[in-house]
Design an enzyme around this catalytic site. Structure first.
Site, PDB file in Angstrom:
ATOM      1  N   ASP A 180      32.457  37.126  60.098  1.00 54.29           N
ATOM      2  CA  ASP A 180      31.154  37.106  59.879  1.00 54.29           C
ATOM      3  C   ASP A 180      30.396  37.562  61.125  1.00 54.29           C
ATOM      4  O   ASP A 180      30.967  38.452  61.925  1.00 54.29           O
ATOM      5  CB  ASP A 180      30.606  35.684  59.780  1.00 54.29           C
ATOM      6  CG  ASP A 180      29.349  35.243  59.035  1.00 54.29           C
ATOM      7  OD1 ASP A 180      28.423  35.530  59.580  1.00 54.29           O
ATOM      8  OD2 ASP A 180      29.408  34.972  57.799  1.00 54.29           O
ATOM      9  N   ASP A 189      26.990  20.718  68.299  1.00 59.34           N
ATOM     10  CA  ASP A 189      27.553  20.204  66.940  1.00 59.34           C
ATOM     11  C   ASP A 189      29.002  21.300  66.804  1.00 59.34           C
ATOM     12  O   ASP A 189      29.727  20.826  65.774  1.00 59.34           O
ATOM     13  CB  ASP A 189      26.793  20.563  65.818  1.00 59.34           C
ATOM     14  CG  ASP A 189      26.248  19.132  65.199  1.00 59.34           C
ATOM     15  OD1 ASP A 189      27.111  18.288  65.201  1.00 59.34           O
ATOM     16  OD2 ASP A 189      25.058  18.845  64.930  1.00 59.34           O
ATOM     17  N   HIS A 240      23.626  33.471  61.665  1.00 64.88           N
ATOM     18  CA  HIS A 240      24.301  33.362  60.325  1.00 64.88           C
ATOM     19  C   HIS A 240      25.686  32.656  60.463  1.00 64.88           C
ATOM     20  O   HIS A 240      26.089  31.854  59.906  1.00 64.88           O
ATOM     21  CB  HIS A 240      24.376  34.759  59.531  1.00 64.88           C
ATOM     22  CG  HIS A 240      24.918  34.576  58.272  1.00 64.88           C
ATOM     23  ND1 HIS A 240      26.373  35.024  57.953  1.00 64.88           N
ATOM     24  CD2 HIS A 240      24.352  34.487  57.098  1.00 64.88           C
ATOM     25  CE1 HIS A 240      26.554  34.773  56.689  1.00 64.88           C
ATOM     26  NE2 HIS A 240      25.492  34.608  56.000  1.00 64.88           N
ATOM     27  N   SER A 410      26.174  32.834  50.851  1.00 62.74           N
ATOM     28  CA  SER A 410      26.713  32.522  52.292  1.00 62.74           C
ATOM     29  C   SER A 410      26.853  31.024  52.482  1.00 62.74           C
ATOM     30  O   SER A 410      27.935  30.692  53.160  1.00 62.74           O
ATOM     31  CB  SER A 410      25.467  33.321  53.141  1.00 62.74           C
ATOM     32  OG  SER A 410      26.206  34.821  53.295  1.00 62.74           O
TER      33      SER A 410
END
Length: 464
Positions: A180, A189, A240, A410
């Site tokens: 990606d 996180d 993304h 996605s």
């Protein structure tokens, strides 16, 4: 079972955004053997429907012809090698630049007629499959993680919360590759689940012998360096990839979001840059994870592939086959054009490795909303798209140390990739085929997906 377009070059326009046109990174990749035969591959002419890098062609040399043949090709046929992507059945797979001013279409035809190549094809371009909409579990935001009996509850979520309630929260011994954009590996996180390469410490040397120096968190194939996160403290890039990573494996009980796995190890194979990515770098990313598993024994169970565009690539297909033979699932977004993938093929989600690897390692994922409806943008296909998963209003991690809600196949795809990792954490040694069968065999029948997907159902990890 999805049909396999082993021969034939089908094209599909890039689904989101404009294509990138910059040259690929030039770092070498390890040699790999594919199951595909060394005989020439016949393909249809290139059409203008797909988008590709201008002036570049990917070429597999014929039979046992090696790099020594390249000089003759450069002189006679007007191409120059940019890099060797792999060695397949003893022959070089090359990323080349056209040097005589001819079009990509003309050059491909010329190369095929030369008798010196097994196949020649464009360097297709790809884009991620997400759109932005506007912490997070307890207030109803993370509906994609909910189940029928969780609190909060949503029957159309992945049912991950029900698996957690039984103590199934993942394992750090299970690895997932994110092919990606890069991801912010020090995000609050994500830092607890971010890979740190034990085989190649930072010392300016390629200690693990894979061709990449100091690939401590993975590799940036788009830029040819080891910096897999390029967004800085402003979070200007790699949102993304960071969002995808959070859905797969954001840690729990830290005030932010939580992924399908509380524990998992995430590795970056960044190949999407500012203007998308291309086939040459996608191949290198896929082979990177195959090499990590086959040479170092990392328990890589799946790669997440939330991107698409371009047309059929024999070279990329064979890289996916190499991963399939190493028991790595290739989980792929169905696409965001709202079209039928049975009618107009979408890659890479339409690839099928059955004939070459003995099972289909590709899992194609459609998106559903929190009411169980097929998302208006989601592509589908009764024979080409396997299942649906949450992909509308999905909140996850983004740079820098923040959170955002995105829509897209996605976003559906990492729910399924995360489910594969969760299953592997409770079924040590399970083959990729076993994991695939478990994922598709446990779906919940969903009216909006009936006749629109292979299973007619949505993701359900409650039993994992």
């Amino acid at each position: 079972m999805k049909r396999t377009p082993l021969l034939g070059l089908l094209t599909l326009g890039v689904l989101l955004g404009s294509c990138g046109s910059g040259p690929s990174a030039t770092a070498p990749t390890p040699s790999a053997e594919a199951a595909a035969p060394s005989s020439p591959v016949t393909s249809a002419p290139v059409t203008a429907a797909g988008q590709y890098v201008p002036g570049e062609v990917i070429v597999q040399l014929s039979g046992s012809l090696g790099a020594q043949t390249l000089g003759a090709l450069e002189t006679r046929l007007g191409v120059q090698s940019l890099e060797q992507l792999a060695v397949v059945n003893g022959a070089a797979l090359l990323h080349t630049r056209i040097t005589d001013g001819k079009s990509v279409e003309a050059k491909i035809a010329e190369l095929k007629a030369s008798g010196a190549v097994r196949f020649a094809e464009p360097n297709w371009t790809y884009q991620h499959q997400a759109t932005a909409s506007d912490a997070q579990f307890t207030n109803g935001t993370l509906w994609g993680m909910y189940g029928d009996a969780s609190t909060p509850a949503n029957a159309f979520g992945s049912q991950a919360a029900e698996a957690w309630a039984r103590g199934s929260v993942g394992s750090d011994s299970v690895y997932v590759g994110i092919i990606d954009e890069g991801y912010q590996f020090d995000h609050p996180d994500l830092r607890g689940n971010a890979w740190l390469n034990p085989f190649d410490p930072v010392d300016g040397r390629d200690n693990d012998g894979n061709g990449y120096i100091d690939d401590t968190r993975g590799w940036d194939f788009a830029n040819g360096d080891n910096s897999v996160y390029d967004g800085g403290t402003r979070g200007s890039l790699d949102a993304h990839g960071t969002h995808v990573g959070g859905t797969i494996g954001a840690t729990a009980n830290d005030g932010g979001v939580v992924g399908v796995n509380h524990n998992v190890t995430l590795i970056s194979g960044k190949f999407l840059g500012r203007r998308g990515g291309d086939t040459a770098n996608a191949i290198k990313a896929v082979d990177y994870f195959t090499d990590l598993k086959t040479r170092h024994g990392l328990n890589i169970v799946a790669t997440n592939n939330s991107w698409g565009g371009g047309g059929y690539s024999q070279a990329l297909y064979e890289a996916v086959v190499r991963g399939a033979k190493a028991n790595i699932l290739f989980v792929a977004a169905a696409g965001n054009s709202g079209t039928d993938n049975d009618v107009a093929a979408s890659y890479p989600s339409n690839y099928d490795t059955t004939s070459a690897a003995g099972y289909d390692a590709v899992i194609a994922v459609a998106a559903i909303d929190k009411a169980g409806a097929l998302a208006s943008f989601s592509q589908y296909g009764r024979t080409q798209v396997d299942l649906g998963a949450p992909g509308v209003a999905i909140t996850s991690s983004v740079p820098y140390n923040s959170y955002a809600s995105y829509n897209g196949t996605s976003m559906a795809t990492p729910h399924v990739t995360g489910a594969a990792a969760l299953y592997a954490s409770t079924h040590a040694g399970a083959s990729a085929k076993t994991i695939r069968d478990a994922l598709l065999g446990s779906v919940v029948a969903t009216p909006s997906l009936s006749g629109k997907t292979v299973t007619g159902g949505r993701l359900n990890v409650s039993g994992f």
